[in-house]
Design a protein around this motif. Sequence first.
Motif, short mmCIF file in Angstrom:
data_model
loop_
_atom_site.label_atom_id
_atom_site.label_comp_id
_atom_site.label_asym_id
_atom_site.label_seq_id
_atom_site.Cartn_x
_atom_site.Cartn_y
_atom_site.Cartn_z
N ALA A 146 0.61 -1.36 0.42
CA ALA A 146 -0.02 -0.06 -0.22
C ALA A 146 0.87 1.54 0.16
CB ALA A 146 -0.94 0.12 1.22
N ALA A 147 1.46 1.12 0.39
CA ALA A 147 2.87 2.72 0.59
C ALA A 147 3.44 2.66 -0.87
CB ALA A 147 4.17 1.89 1.67
N ALA A 158 1.89 2.12 -2.99
CA ALA A 158 1.24 2.41 -4.20
C ALA A 158 1.37 3.66 -3.56
CB ALA A 158 -0.04 1.55 -4.19
N ASP A 159 0.95 4.43 -3.13
CA ASP A 159 0.93 5.88 -1.60
C ASP A 159 1.38 6.25 -2.71
OD1 ASP A 159 -0.11 8.06 -1.32
OD2 ASP A 159 0.08 7.23 1.23
N ALA A 202 1.84 9.71 -1.77
CA ALA A 202 3.10 10.79 -1.29
C ALA A 202 3.82 9.76 0.41
CB ALA A 202 1.44 11.48 0.16
N ALA A 203 4.26 8.86 0.02
CA ALA A 203 4.73 7.47 0.49
C ALA A 203 5.74 7.61 -0.10
CB ALA A 203 4.65 6.75 1.34
N ALA A 261 4.85 5.64 5.79
CA ALA A 261 3.57 5.13 5.78
C ALA A 261 3.64 4.66 7.63
CB ALA A 261 3.79 3.86 4.86
#
Length: 373
Positions: free
Chosen positions: A123-124, A126-127, A129-130, A136
Amino acid sequence: MTLTLRPLSRDEHLAFVGSRPSVSHMQVPSWGEVKPDWRAESLGWFEADGRLVGAALVLLRPLPKVKRYLAYLPEGPVIDWHAADLERWLDPLLAHLKARGAFSVKMGPPMAARRWSPEAVKAAIADPAAHRLRDAEPTWQDPRALALADRLRGMGWRQSEPDAEEGFAAGQPRYVCQVPFAGRSLEEIHGGLNQQWRRNIKKAEKAGVKVVRGGADDLPAFYELYTETAERDRFIPRPLPYFRRMWSALTAEDPDRMRLYLAHHDGEVLAAATMLIVGGHVWYSYGASTARKREVQPNNAMQWRMMADAHELGAHVYDFRGITDTLEESNHLLGLLRFKVGAGGEAVEYVGEWDFPLNKMLHKAFDLYMARR
């Protein structure tokens, strides 16, 4: 009550290691023999009643032209890091090493601070902002590890700064990837592999890839792939005598301390890797592969065989070792992070490595020397 620090015999050191649930392979006596440019010493902490309660392998690296040393305790020492009176452990260590001629001490407390599950890492990545793992939210964190960092700073220790570009510390990696094995069946571990891993393992099996255990005579075959890997991935390879020395030193201490695995296809070795074992902790140490026949997926087949063997040994963790903490698509190390996390590995942040300058002038001069290398 003060603790007494004195040199340990090899037998005393090994007995202590054997009594602990987890000790780094860099904190066993034989590791000192792998590093011929360093002088190695085993040290032990004793209570007043004579009980051995802590141990360390210290590597001493001489400065050119002067009899002064950098003292290094990689992924150690093995002491009670949760003790309220940490000074009674570390003060005798500093006094002993200063008397031995050390100008600076570097250590790496084997204490995890944060963990990210495979799902959290995915998830990180794909983020947008991370940018780094620390951006994360961790799946787990240990407030005692965070408190340890504050305590060490208060005692005069300085945290080694990781490489800003790669996310690796100058010595041992601060971020690693570990697959938890404790309390899990092999079927559950297989279920933790992502779809790509499971697909690649099946591909290798259908293609006829065979993974076998090798011996000292197979080190040249490993090394040929290793040098190809170094050229492809742009790193400086260690020389073959290093691996010969590593094999002879570790297996002399324990015949199963080090293993070599090779993935064969149609009579050709396509991938090879070393595995290290201390108690319930198993490490994937060095890996190598050729760019040829990648479609038969030898790396996934080899890693799965190593993981299955580690589980059979009763391992509580399979350690993929270092990862980058960067999540940027442009970073060439992100693919390695994806590969390791795809095996069901958690991203783990340790408290990092710490320095104590016993002679600030020599410590600064050594830092400048290392920066220019």
